[in-house]
Every structure is written in structure tokens, then in C-alpha cells.
Design a protein around this motif. Sequence first.
Motif, PDB file in Angstrom:
ATOM      1  N   GLU A  72       0.831  -1.206   0.000  1.00  0.00           N
ATOM      2  CA  GLU A  72       0.000   0.000   0.000  1.00  0.00           C
ATOM      3  C   GLU A  72       0.866   1.257   0.000  1.00  0.00           C
ATOM      4  O   GLU A  72       0.583   2.232  -0.709  1.00  0.00           O
ATOM      5  CB  GLU A  72      -0.914  -0.017   1.232  1.00  0.00           C
ATOM      6  N   THR A  73       1.948   1.238   0.786  1.00  0.00           N
ATOM      7  CA  THR A  73       2.864   2.379   0.838  1.00  0.00           C
ATOM      8  C   THR A  73       3.462   2.663  -0.531  1.00  0.00           C
ATOM      9  O   THR A  73       3.516   3.817  -0.984  1.00  0.00           O
ATOM     10  CB  THR A  73       3.992   2.111   1.848  1.00  0.00           C
ATOM     11  N   ILE A  74       3.877   1.611  -1.206  1.00  0.00           N
ATOM     12  CA  ILE A  74       4.498   1.775  -2.513  1.00  0.00           C
ATOM     13  C   ILE A  74       3.469   2.225  -3.549  1.00  0.00           C
ATOM     14  O   ILE A  74       3.763   3.078  -4.407  1.00  0.00           O
ATOM     15  CB  ILE A  74       5.186   0.464  -2.954  1.00  0.00           C
ATOM     16  N   ASN A  75       2.265   1.682  -3.460  1.00  0.00           N
ATOM     17  CA  ASN A  75       1.220   2.072  -4.414  1.00  0.00           C
ATOM     18  C   ASN A  75       0.917   3.574  -4.348  1.00  0.00           C
ATOM     19  O   ASN A  75       0.604   4.203  -5.362  1.00  0.00           O
ATOM     20  CB  ASN A  75      -0.066   1.292  -4.147  1.00  0.00           C
ATOM     21  N   GLU A  76       0.996   4.142  -3.141  1.00  0.00           N
ATOM     22  CA  GLU A  76       0.670   5.550  -2.944  1.00  0.00           C
ATOM     23  C   GLU A  76       1.896   6.470  -3.002  1.00  0.00           C
ATOM     24  O   GLU A  76       1.772   7.689  -2.881  1.00  0.00           O
ATOM     25  CB  GLU A  76      -0.034   5.732  -1.599  1.00  0.00           C
ATOM     26  N   MET A  77       3.051   5.873  -3.221  1.00  0.00           N
ATOM     27  CA  MET A  77       4.282   6.652  -3.205  1.00  0.00           C
ATOM     28  C   MET A  77       4.361   7.601  -4.394  1.00  0.00           C
ATOM     29  O   MET A  77       4.041   7.233  -5.528  1.00  0.00           O
ATOM     30  CB  MET A  77       5.493   5.702  -3.234  1.00  0.00           C
ATOM     31  N   LYS A  78       4.800   8.826  -4.133  1.00  0.00           N
ATOM     32  CA  LYS A  78       5.076   9.775  -5.200  1.00  0.00           C
ATOM     33  C   LYS A  78       6.543   9.659  -5.600  1.00  0.00           C
ATOM     34  O   LYS A  78       7.428   9.705  -4.753  1.00  0.00           O
ATOM     35  CB  LYS A  78       4.768  11.193  -4.730  1.00  0.00           C
ATOM     36  N   LEU A  79       6.777   9.468  -6.873  1.00  0.00           N
ATOM     37  CA  LEU A  79       8.130   9.245  -7.357  1.00  0.00           C
ATOM     38  C   LEU A  79       8.844  10.575  -7.617  1.00  0.00           C
ATOM     39  O   LEU A  79       9.291  10.879  -8.723  1.00  0.00           O
ATOM     40  CB  LEU A  79       8.099   8.384  -8.614  1.00  0.00           C
ATOM     41  N   GLY A  80       8.974  11.346  -6.535  1.00  0.00           N
ATOM     42  CA  GLY A  80       9.700  12.604  -6.606  1.00  0.00           C
ATOM     43  C   GLY A  80      11.158  12.398  -6.241  1.00  0.00           C
ATOM     44  O   GLY A  80      11.640  11.273  -6.081  1.00  0.00           O
ATOM     45  N   TYR A  81      11.868  13.504  -6.079  1.00  0.00           N
ATOM     46  CA  TYR A  81      13.258  13.435  -5.660  1.00  0.00           C
ATOM     47  C   TYR A  81      13.354  13.010  -4.195  1.00  0.00           C
ATOM     48  O   TYR A  81      12.499  13.344  -3.374  1.00  0.00           O
ATOM     49  CB  TYR A  81      13.947  14.790  -5.814  1.00  0.00           C
ATOM     50  N   GLY A  82      14.428  12.311  -3.898  1.00  0.00           N
ATOM     51  CA  GLY A  82      14.765  12.051  -2.508  1.00  0.00           C
ATOM     52  C   GLY A  82      15.623  13.192  -1.972  1.00  0.00           C
ATOM     53  O   GLY A  82      15.620  14.288  -2.530  1.00  0.00           O
ATOM     54  N   THR A  83      16.377  12.935  -0.921  1.00  0.00           N
ATOM     55  CA  THR A  83      17.261  13.948  -0.352  1.00  0.00           C
ATOM     56  C   THR A  83      18.716  13.599  -0.646  1.00  0.00           C
ATOM     57  O   THR A  83      19.052  12.442  -0.914  1.00  0.00           O
ATOM     58  CB  THR A  83      17.068  14.059   1.167  1.00  0.00           C
ATOM     59  N   SER A  84      19.581  14.587  -0.556  1.00  0.00           N
ATOM     60  CA  SER A  84      20.998  14.377  -0.872  1.00  0.00           C
ATOM     61  C   SER A  84      21.636  13.336   0.046  1.00  0.00           C
ATOM     62  O   SER A  84      22.399  12.481  -0.404  1.00  0.00           O
ATOM     63  CB  SER A  84      21.762  15.696  -0.759  1.00  0.00           C
ATOM     64  N   SER A  85      21.331  13.417   1.341  1.00  0.00           N
ATOM     65  CA  SER A  85      21.930  12.492   2.304  1.00  0.00           C
ATOM     66  C   SER A  85      21.263  11.128   2.278  1.00  0.00           C
ATOM     67  O   SER A  85      21.887  10.122   2.645  1.00  0.00           O
ATOM     68  CB  SER A  85      21.835  13.068   3.720  1.00  0.00           C
ATOM     69  N   GLY A  86      20.004  11.092   1.853  1.00  0.00           N
ATOM     70  CA  GLY A  86      19.237   9.848   1.900  1.00  0.00           C
ATOM     71  C   GLY A  86      18.100   9.972   2.892  1.00  0.00           C
ATOM     72  O   GLY A  86      18.086  10.865   3.752  1.00  0.00           O
ATOM     73  N   ASP A  87      17.150   9.092   2.782  1.00  0.00           N
ATOM     74  CA  ASP A  87      15.973   9.109   3.651  1.00  0.00           C
ATOM     75  C   ASP A  87      16.388   9.136   5.129  1.00  0.00           C
ATOM     76  O   ASP A  87      17.219   8.321   5.566  1.00  0.00           O
ATOM     77  CB  ASP A  87      15.122   7.862   3.365  1.00  0.00           C
ATOM     78  N   LYS A  88      15.829  10.040   5.909  1.00  0.00           N
ATOM     79  CA  LYS A  88      16.241  10.231   7.308  1.00  0.00           C
ATOM     80  C   LYS A  88      15.983   8.989   8.152  1.00  0.00           C
ATOM     81  O   LYS A  88      16.839   8.563   8.937  1.00  0.00           O
ATOM     82  CB  LYS A  88      15.491  11.434   7.901  1.00  0.00           C
TER      83      LYS A  88
END
Length: 384
Positions: free
Chosen positions: A43-59
Motif C-alpha cells: 500500500e505504501t508503494i502504491n501511494e508513493m510519489k516518485l519525486g526526488y529524494g534527499t541528498s543524504s538519503g531518507d532520514k
Amino acid sequence: MLNFKNADIFSLMDNHYTYDLGESTVISTTVNSIFNANEKLQETINEMKLGYGTSSGDKELRIHLAKDLQKGSAQEITPEDVMTTVGAQMGLFLTATSIVGEGTEVIVPTPTFTPAINIFEGLKGTVKNIPLTHDDKFQLSVDMLKQHLTPATKLVYIISPGNPTGVTTKPEVLQGLAEEMKKVGGYLLVDETYRDAMYAGWEAIGPSAVTLPVDNIIVTSSFSKALGAPGIRLGVLSTRNAELMQKFITLKNLSYICNGVLDETIALEVMKHKEAQLTPQLEWMKVSIAKVKSFVEQNADFVEWVEPDGGAICCVRLKVAKFPTDTDVDKFHSTLHTKFDTFVTPGKWFTAEYRTFRLGFTADPERLSPALENVGKALRETAV
């Protein structure tokens, strides 16, 4: 103009042998096994927006990674000490680009992962190898390093557990190496891609070298080997040197901006359930290394080895009495390929002794035993 040479080892990706002992990874993790650990992941992946991540990586991912690197150590590792990369290879490239250039020297104990040498030389650094062999059990000492240090030495590159050896470098030696590099204004880069691949099990996995009480250590690692997930191309780059970390982030911004958000989401799920994901792999490693040990014992007239501490690989050396010339070694490899449809990785690909080969033993449980039998047959057919 910079000129980067390709490495023979990359041809492994195009190998098509029935019995492939050239692989350096474990059984590939399935997407289904990750989804089963979290029913809401789909469900999380289905609703995920494929935008940019962050430079350091997901917090949240970096919080888990920092905790994993710190494991059992009193030295705190924070999310700010960690960034995500496209595999450990990109962490290596970012590090080299930040430190290595014309007029600098890089010390590399060999045998090693030779694409690293190609990167250092491509950046116009001078590479000084310290050859290690079966006879010294592939162990680098601080005294060995001191013999090669000059004011131009800016980086030492070491893999622990080693590729292709599977041999670990003790924390006190790593600390000693880092302290010597500190004296010349240099850094120690430790590739810990196989840190999680310890045959003694989950409890035997210690803290990362980045926890040692020096701030000039850089660590790379990835999800590709012990965790069996090279397909998400997720690596980790860590240092407690804030200035250096900012350089890495800047270079990441200038080269590829960020990791894929889908890759980091999957990596986060792996980290949340890491022990459950890793335990079956470790159990298979224990079984497979026992099979390799039995193979070496059964073929003791032809080969010898340094038993590895961890990883999916080891170095086996053809005995000089049975394979006295390079031609004899080549005949062994050729017979193994053409007659037995089996592959082991030549030692020359790792700047190892010519009579050495790397043997990967965890990628294919069903074919390991017959593959080892084929190697034994080739040994007997080609020995003088």
C-alpha cells in the motif's frame, strides 16, 4: 583528460557457466520476502510519489543505518554521519574523487577489488600496492604501512572482510593504520561490504570501523552482498568527519543528486527486519563454508587456502608442485571452463598470485556441491 580503465572482473556479469563459482554475493533476496515482513508495504508503494529524494538519503533509513553501524559500541554514530549511495562502488568513487588526484599516493594491500585501483589511477593518483599472500595469511600490519608512507600518501584502501580473501582486519590494526594516516594528513577507507557475512552468526557481527576513536576513517558498505539485494543499488557511506561528509554530499549533488525513493523504501524495510532477513543467509554461509573446507581437505595434494573469517568468497592457491608454471595454471582454468562448464575467478583479476583463484560459494545452494566436484576433477586432470 581523465582516463579510467575497465576491469576484467566486470565480465562476471555476462558469464553464463552452468556452475558459476565466480559470484561474490549470496542468495538473492526476493521482493516477496520483504513484502511478507510488512503487509502495508504494498500500500505504501502504491501511494508513493516518485519525486526526488534527499541528498543524504531518507532520514529514517539513515537512523537505522547509524544504529546498525554503532552496534555494541559506546561511540555514537548519528544519521548525519551516514549518507546513501548507489552501491558501495559509488561511495568508493565519491571518496576517491574527494581525496585522490595528481601528486597524491594511495596505498592498497593486494589482492583487492581491482576496480578501486582503476579509479585511483584514473584520477591520476599514484597507487602503491602492498602484496599480501597465503603465507602471511593476507594480514596487513601497521609496520608494513609505515614502510610505504610518504607526505604524499592521502588514502589507504582496505576491505574487511576482504575481497577476494574473506579475511578480516582486526579493529586494533585498523585504528593503528588510521593513526598513522593521521600523521600525514590522510584517511583510511574501509570497505565493509561483507561486515554482516559472519559465519558465527548474528551475534558475531561487531560495530563498524567508523566507531573507532579516530575521525579520519571512512566506511563504505552496501545491501548487495550479505543482504542479497544488489538489485536496489543501495550503498552506505559513513564518516564522523563532518567536513568530509559535506564534500561527499556536494559531489553526490553534482553527479546523481539522490538515490531512488523506491530503492530507499525497500532498503528501509530490509533494515527494519534485518536480523530476520540475514539469519537464513548466515545459516547457509555456515553450511557452504563447511563444504568448501571439506573440498580443500579432500584436494590437499593440489590446493591450499587461508580459511576466511566471513564473506561469500575465499582465496584458494594451486600448489606449485602440481602447477609449477603459468601455463599449467591456464590449463586448469581452460579445462574447468570448456570441459566442466564451471568457473572460478582468476587471481590475476585481483592482483593476486597467478596460482590463486577466488572461489565464491554462497550464491547457488543447489549447484555448489557439483561445482566443487568439477573443480576437483579439473585439478586432477591438469596437475603435473
